[in-house]
Design a protein around this motif. Structure first.
Motif, PDB file in Angstrom:
ATOM      1  N   ASP A 194       0.690  -1.278  -0.061  1.00  0.00           N
ATOM      2  CA  ASP A 194      -0.012   0.059   0.073  1.00  0.00           C
ATOM      3  C   ASP A 194       1.011   1.297   0.017  1.00  0.00           C
ATOM      4  OD1 ASP A 194      -2.394  -1.435   0.037  1.00  0.00           O
ATOM      5  OD2 ASP A 194      -2.531  -1.315   2.190  1.00  0.00           O
ATOM      6  N   GLY A 195       2.284   1.115   0.447  1.00  0.00           N
ATOM      7  CA  GLY A 195       2.994   2.325   0.326  1.00  0.00           C
ATOM      8  C   GLY A 195       4.151   2.684  -0.588  1.00  0.00           C
ATOM      9  N   ALA A 196       5.340   2.051  -0.353  1.00  0.00           N
ATOM     10  CA  ALA A 196       6.389   2.292  -1.477  1.00  0.00           C
ATOM     11  C   ALA A 196       6.105   1.395  -2.531  1.00  0.00           C
ATOM     12  CB  ALA A 196       7.536   1.584  -0.575  1.00  0.00           C
ATOM     13  N   PHE A 197       5.502   0.195  -2.720  1.00  0.00           N
ATOM     14  CA  PHE A 197       5.507  -0.610  -3.871  1.00  0.00           C
ATOM     15  C   PHE A 197       4.491   0.309  -4.629  1.00  0.00           C
ATOM     16  CE2 PHE A 197       3.014  -4.300  -6.141  1.00  0.00           C
ATOM     17  CZ  PHE A 197       4.311  -4.344  -7.172  1.00  0.00           C
ATOM     18  N   ARG A 198       3.315   0.717  -4.132  1.00  0.00           N
ATOM     19  CA  ARG A 198       2.290   1.329  -4.984  1.00  0.00           C
ATOM     20  C   ARG A 198       2.902   2.757  -5.436  1.00  0.00           C
ATOM     21  NH1 ARG A 198      -3.635   2.194  -2.731  1.00  0.00           N
ATOM     22  NH2 ARG A 198      -3.639  -0.067  -2.930  1.00  0.00           N
ATOM     23  N   ALA A 199       3.614   3.179  -4.632  1.00  0.00           N
ATOM     24  CA  ALA A 199       4.325   4.605  -5.133  1.00  0.00           C
ATOM     25  C   ALA A 199       5.304   4.214  -6.421  1.00  0.00           C
ATOM     26  CB  ALA A 199       5.195   5.277  -4.076  1.00  0.00           C
ATOM     27  N   ALA A 200       6.025   3.158  -6.411  1.00  0.00           N
ATOM     28  CA  ALA A 200       6.767   2.770  -7.603  1.00  0.00           C
ATOM     29  C   ALA A 200       5.877   2.525  -8.836  1.00  0.00           C
ATOM     30  CB  ALA A 200       7.700   1.723  -7.209  1.00  0.00           C
ATOM     31  N   GLN A 201       4.957   1.765  -8.476  1.00  0.00           N
ATOM     32  CA  GLN A 201       4.146   1.486  -9.555  1.00  0.00           C
ATOM     33  C   GLN A 201       3.523   2.772 -10.376  1.00  0.00           C
ATOM     34  OE1 GLN A 201       1.373  -1.415  -7.435  1.00  0.00           O
ATOM     35  NE2 GLN A 201       1.886  -3.029  -8.974  1.00  0.00           N
ATOM     36  N   SER A 202       3.284   3.643  -9.521  1.00  0.00           N
ATOM     37  CA  SER A 202       2.632   4.823 -10.120  1.00  0.00           C
ATOM     38  C   SER A 202       3.482   5.555 -11.154  1.00  0.00           C
ATOM     39  CB  SER A 202       1.994   5.936  -8.931  1.00  0.00           C
ATOM     40  OG  SER A 202       3.472   6.572  -8.476  1.00  0.00           O
ATOM     41  N   THR A 203       4.608   5.362 -11.034  1.00  0.00           N
ATOM     42  CA  THR A 203       5.743   5.995 -12.114  1.00  0.00           C
ATOM     43  C   THR A 203       5.675   5.402 -13.428  1.00  0.00           C
ATOM     44  OG1 THR A 203       7.364   6.643 -10.235  1.00  0.00           O
ATOM     45  CG2 THR A 203       8.132   6.309 -12.518  1.00  0.00           C
ATOM     46  N   GLY A 204       5.411   3.941 -13.094  1.00  0.00           N
ATOM     47  CA  GLY A 204       5.311   3.159 -14.524  1.00  0.00           C
ATOM     48  C   GLY A 204       3.982   3.569 -14.874  1.00  0.00           C
ATOM     49  N   VAL A 205       2.913   3.642 -14.163  1.00  0.00           N
ATOM     50  CA  VAL A 205       1.749   4.162 -14.923  1.00  0.00           C
ATOM     51  C   VAL A 205       1.710   5.324 -15.789  1.00  0.00           C
ATOM     52  CG1 VAL A 205      -0.859   4.771 -14.585  1.00  0.00           C
ATOM     53  CG2 VAL A 205       0.331   2.758 -13.363  1.00  0.00           C
ATOM     54  N   GLN A 206       2.476   6.363 -15.038  1.00  0.00           N
ATOM     55  CA  GLN A 206       2.832   7.730 -15.831  1.00  0.00           C
ATOM     56  C   GLN A 206       3.408   7.684 -17.007  1.00  0.00           C
ATOM     57  OE1 GLN A 206       4.415   9.816 -12.424  1.00  0.00           O
ATOM     58  NE2 GLN A 206       2.291   9.874 -11.194  1.00  0.00           N
ATOM     59  N   LEU A 207       4.474   6.694 -16.869  1.00  0.00           N
ATOM     60  CA  LEU A 207       5.455   6.492 -18.086  1.00  0.00           C
ATOM     61  C   LEU A 207       4.574   5.935 -19.247  1.00  0.00           C
ATOM     62  CD1 LEU A 207       8.716   5.338 -16.461  1.00  0.00           C
ATOM     63  CD2 LEU A 207       8.481   7.509 -17.753  1.00  0.00           C
ATOM     64  N   ASP A 208       3.642   5.038 -18.975  1.00  0.00           N
ATOM     65  CA  ASP A 208       3.032   4.402 -19.905  1.00  0.00           C
ATOM     66  C   ASP A 208       2.064   5.489 -20.604  1.00  0.00           C
ATOM     67  OD1 ASP A 208       4.064   1.920 -19.613  1.00  0.00           O
ATOM     68  OD2 ASP A 208       2.491   1.058 -18.193  1.00  0.00           O
ATOM     69  N   ALA A 209       1.326   6.422 -19.541  1.00  0.00           N
ATOM     70  CA  ALA A 209       0.552   7.429 -20.118  1.00  0.00           C
ATOM     71  C   ALA A 209       1.199   8.432 -21.024  1.00  0.00           C
ATOM     72  CB  ALA A 209      -0.050   7.873 -18.986  1.00  0.00           C
ATOM     73  N   LEU A 210       2.333   8.715 -20.706  1.00  0.00           N
ATOM     74  CA  LEU A 210       2.964   9.614 -21.437  1.00  0.00           C
ATOM     75  C   LEU A 210       3.524   9.050 -22.743  1.00  0.00           C
ATOM     76  CD1 LEU A 210       5.495  11.096 -18.708  1.00  0.00           C
ATOM     77  CD2 LEU A 210       3.552  12.268 -19.602  1.00  0.00           C
ATOM     78  N   ALA A 211       3.952   7.725 -22.773  1.00  0.00           N
ATOM     79  CA  ALA A 211       4.236   7.167 -24.048  1.00  0.00           C
ATOM     80  C   ALA A 211       2.911   7.094 -24.956  1.00  0.00           C
ATOM     81  CB  ALA A 211       4.845   5.680 -23.850  1.00  0.00           C
ATOM     82  N   ARG A 212       1.710   7.228 -24.493  1.00  0.00           N
ATOM     83  CA  ARG A 212       0.578   7.437 -25.016  1.00  0.00           C
ATOM     84  C   ARG A 212       0.304   8.861 -25.609  1.00  0.00           C
ATOM     85  NH1 ARG A 212      -1.143   3.990 -21.139  1.00  0.00           N
ATOM     86  NH2 ARG A 212      -2.752   5.802 -20.262  1.00  0.00           N
ATOM     87  N   GLY A 213       0.998   9.647 -25.168  1.00  0.00           N
ATOM     88  CA  GLY A 213       0.606  11.239 -25.367  1.00  0.00           C
ATOM     89  C   GLY A 213      -0.476  11.534 -24.442  1.00  0.00           C
ATOM     90  N   ASP A 214      -0.798  10.690 -23.290  1.00  0.00           N
ATOM     91  CA  ASP A 214      -1.772  11.196 -22.254  1.00  0.00           C
ATOM     92  C   ASP A 214      -1.112  11.808 -21.246  1.00  0.00           C
ATOM     93  OD1 ASP A 214      -3.871  11.089 -20.539  1.00  0.00           O
ATOM     94  OD2 ASP A 214      -4.084   9.057 -20.263  1.00  0.00           O
ATOM     95  N   ALA A 215      -1.371  13.055 -21.110  1.00  0.00           N
ATOM     96  CA  ALA A 215      -0.904  14.035 -19.725  1.00  0.00           C
ATOM     97  C   ALA A 215      -1.860  14.158 -19.017  1.00  0.00           C
ATOM     98  CB  ALA A 215      -0.481  15.294 -20.577  1.00  0.00           C
ATOM     99  N   SER A 216      -3.109  13.252 -18.592  1.00  0.00           N
ATOM    100  CA  SER A 216      -3.944  13.789 -17.701  1.00  0.00           C
ATOM    101  C   SER A 216      -3.585  13.732 -16.253  1.00  0.00           C
ATOM    102  CB  SER A 216      -5.129  12.585 -17.890  1.00  0.00           C
ATOM    103  OG  SER A 216      -4.683  11.413 -17.442  1.00  0.00           O
ATOM    104  N   HIS A 217      -2.633  12.939 -16.130  1.00  0.00           N
ATOM    105  CA  HIS A 217      -2.076  12.943 -14.405  1.00  0.00           C
ATOM    106  C   HIS A 217      -1.475  14.474 -14.020  1.00  0.00           C
ATOM    107  CE1 HIS A 217       1.770  11.625 -16.558  1.00  0.00           C
ATOM    108  NE2 HIS A 217       2.277  12.085 -15.428  1.00  0.00           N
ATOM    109  N   LEU A 218      -0.909  14.991 -15.326  1.00  0.00           N
ATOM    110  CA  LEU A 218      -0.480  16.203 -15.000  1.00  0.00           C
ATOM    111  C   LEU A 218      -1.245  17.215 -14.680  1.00  0.00           C
ATOM    112  CD1 LEU A 218       2.346  16.454 -17.879  1.00  0.00           C
ATOM    113  CD2 LEU A 218       2.645  15.660 -15.407  1.00  0.00           C
ATOM    114  N   ARG A 219      -2.386  17.042 -14.972  1.00  0.00           N
ATOM    115  CA  ARG A 219      -3.709  18.100 -14.634  1.00  0.00           C
ATOM    116  C   ARG A 219      -4.216  17.874 -13.204  1.00  0.00           C
ATOM    117  NH1 ARG A 219      -5.089  16.672 -20.028  1.00  0.00           N
ATOM    118  NH2 ARG A 219      -6.845  15.277 -19.417  1.00  0.00           N
ATOM    119  N   ASP A 220      -3.759  16.918 -12.711  1.00  0.00           N
ATOM    120  CA  ASP A 220      -4.214  16.600 -11.175  1.00  0.00           C
ATOM    121  C   ASP A 220      -3.097  16.882 -10.210  1.00  0.00           C
ATOM    122  OD1 ASP A 220      -6.487  15.392 -12.099  1.00  0.00           O
ATOM    123  OD2 ASP A 220      -5.633  13.563 -12.146  1.00  0.00           O
TER     124      ASP A 220
END
Length: 237
Positions: A185-211
């Motif tokens: 729930d802590g460090a592992f989830r925090a590390a996973q979130s970076t992977g999710v963001q990288l996948d989004a950026l690779a798709r051209g999806d910047a929605s997490h930046l608006r949050d």
């Protein structure tokens, strides 16, 4: 939504105990962590950290501006040469508070979970305002065990540390499922979130930046808790 500190780390401010232990050195309680890497950023005063591992004994001087960190399994003992203050950064925020620490009590105490629990306990869990005498008593017992362990390492080498590690794991095995949940729930989830963001950026999806959000904690969440090494001011975002 929960916004942990970067990487799911824990941060606290530490004023190291300045009373003298049985070997004449003022400072904290020797102990290890089983899963957490720990870092010291020295912000004031002077001192040292003594360590024991399979590589033997070492001592590192601490002064303002110094940065030092060590991996799980490193026995560490802070020595206060005068007004030593440190910002402590811990991996796996929540695990140390959930018991990821084993104090270097003498072997007969380590081998008995009931005796260990009594020796390690503080009234009220060491909450602010608790009489510090109990923290000094457990520290002094751990210093005794630290010297026993250091002598064993000098005589027998890394094998002495393996025996200590086996005792530490036996003490903490009942907590491992709880630790795993905190890590997931802590460090592992925090590390996973970076992977999710990288996948989004690779798709051209910047929605997490608006949050985007800014978080601040104007003062420590809790001040003056009795820690193993000194008085702790903790930050819980």
């Amino acid at each position: 939504m929960r916004y942990p500190l970067p990487g799911g780390v824990g941060v606290s401010r530490l004023c190291v105990y300045d009373t003298v232990t049985p070997d004449g050195l003022p400072g904290g309680t020797p102990h290890i962590h089983l899963c957490c890497t720990e870092a010291y950023v020295v912000t004031g005063g002077r001192g040292a950290v003594q360590t024991l591992s399979g590589q033997g004994f070492a001592e590192h001087e601490l002064s303002p501006g110094a940065l030092l960190w060590f991996t799980p399994g490193t026995v560490h003992r802070l020595v206060n040469h005068g007004d030593l203050e440190i910002v402590v950064v811990m991996s796996n925020s929540g695990l140390p508070e959930s018991g990821d620490a084993v104090l270097t009590f003498p072997s007969e105490v380590l081998a008995d979970p009931d005796r260990y629990a009594v020796a390690a306990a503080l009234p009220g869990g060491g909450a602010p305002g608790t009489d510090v005498t109990s923290a000094y008593l457990r520290r002094d017992l751990a210093v005794e065990g630290f010297h026993n362990l250091r002598a064993a390492v000098d005589r027998h080498g890394p094998r002495a540390m393996r025996e200590f590690y086996d005792a530490a794991v036996a003490l903490k095995r009942p907590l491992l499922d709880q630790w795993r949940t905190r890590w997931e729930d802590g460090a592992f989830r925090a590390a996973q979130s970076t992977g999710v963001q990288l996948d989004a950026l690779a798709r051209g999806d910047a929605s997490h930046l608006r949050d985007a959000r800014v978080m601040a904690v104007p003062r420590p969440t809790e001040e003056g808790r009795l820690g193993m090494c000194g008085l702790l001011d903790t930050y819980v975002p």
